[in-house]
Design a protein around this motif. Structure first.
Motif, short mmCIF file in Angstrom:
data_model
loop_
_atom_site.label_atom_id
_atom_site.label_comp_id
_atom_site.label_asym_id
_atom_site.label_seq_id
_atom_site.Cartn_x
_atom_site.Cartn_y
_atom_site.Cartn_z
N GLU A 199 0.76 -1.33 0.20
CA GLU A 199 -0.25 0.45 0.34
C GLU A 199 0.70 1.14 -0.09
N LYS A 202 2.04 1.79 -3.18
CA LYS A 202 0.56 2.03 -4.30
C LYS A 202 0.69 3.66 -3.61
N THR A 206 1.77 6.65 -6.04
CA THR A 206 0.20 7.48 -6.56
C THR A 206 -0.11 9.13 -6.54
#
Length: 277
Positions: A199, A202, A206
């Motif tokens: 996460e 990510k 992002t």
């Protein structure tokens, strides 16, 4: 004679104290067939040092001397001449006969004493055997009690060890279960950590994309700001240009005295519109 002396001393000293006193001589009255007075005389005769007691060695020594005196008397009597005093010879013979009787009695008593001693020895052996058997029985009982007590203690210790072992097994199983639970929790934590790391990756991706987009938007904003600024500059220039044009027009209209008021108002309205645009 020494053996007889030993036995007589033992009869006078049954307690085994190692010496005899005047009172102890009374214990020999049956063996020696003498009155208490005669026994006291014998004791005084043997106690030449007048110590009031006789040890075994002193008793045997004086007893042997007394027996030696009797033997000398017997020898002297046997060597007397036939023409000696008949009365003296008769007394000696009577004394010797009495002495012989006493010696025979002493031998008989000695034999009886030996039988008594043997009987006592046998009784002593029987008593010792009985005592030994009782001690052996008592020892066996104590040994059996000790054995039973040891067995009881062994069973108690064995039970305690079994309980301790069972408790340790329970604690070991609990520890293994706890370890497995911790291992499961660790695996779950590792999985959560991997998920968080994924996460985070990510989110980082992002974030980078958003930063890139932000940089692009900033670039666009900068371009727009430049365009707006350029537009504002151009608009200000146009406004200034229109103002100057309107000023020149108004100046010309003012200077034109011949035009009417209505025309001037229209001109002013036109100037207002121009300024607003």
């Amino acid at each position: 004679m020494e053996a007889i002396g030993h036995k007589l001393f033992q009869l006078g000293d049954p307690e085994g104290k190692g010496f005899i006193v005047r009172r102890d001589m009374q214990k020999l009255k049956d063996e020696l067939s003498m009155t208490p007075e005669q026994l006291e005389i014998v004791f005084d005769t043997l106690d030449v040092e007048q110590k009031g007691y006789l040890t075994l060695s002193q008793f045997l020594e004086k007893f042997s001397e007394s027996v030696g005196h009797l033997e000398n008397i017997c020898k002297a009597a046997s060597q007397m001449e036939p023409d000696s005093d008949a009365v003296s010879v008769g007394r000696v013979e009577a004394f010797l006969r009495a002495l012989h009787v006493d010696l025979v009695k002493m031998v008989e008593r000695d034999r009886e004493l030996e039988e008594i001693l043997q009987s006592r020895e046998i009784q002593h052996q029987n008593n010792m055997q009985k005592l030994f058997e009782e001690l052996e029985s008592h020892f066996r009982e104590e040994q059996e009690k000790t054995k039973l007590e040891d067995q009881r203690k062994f069973r108690l210790e064995l039970t305690a060890l079994e309980n301790e072992l069972a408790d340790k097994e329970d604690r070991f199983r609990a520890a293994v279960s706890t370890r497995q639970e911790f291992a499961g929790q660790l695996v779950a934590a590792q999985q959560r950590e991997l998920a968080v790391m994924a996460e985070n990756a990510k989110l980082i991706e992002t974030r980078e994309r958003l930063l890139n987009d932000l940089d692009a938007e900033r670039a666009k904003t900068c371009q727009l700001e430049e365009i707006i600024e350029r537009t504002n500059v151009e608009s200000a220039a146009d406004n200034e240009k229109h103002f100057k044009q309107g000023f020149y027009v108004a100046k010309n209209l003012v200077s034109m005295k011949e035009e009417g008021l209505l025309q001037q108002l229209e001109i002013l309205q036109d100037m207002k519109n121009i300024l607003l645009n």
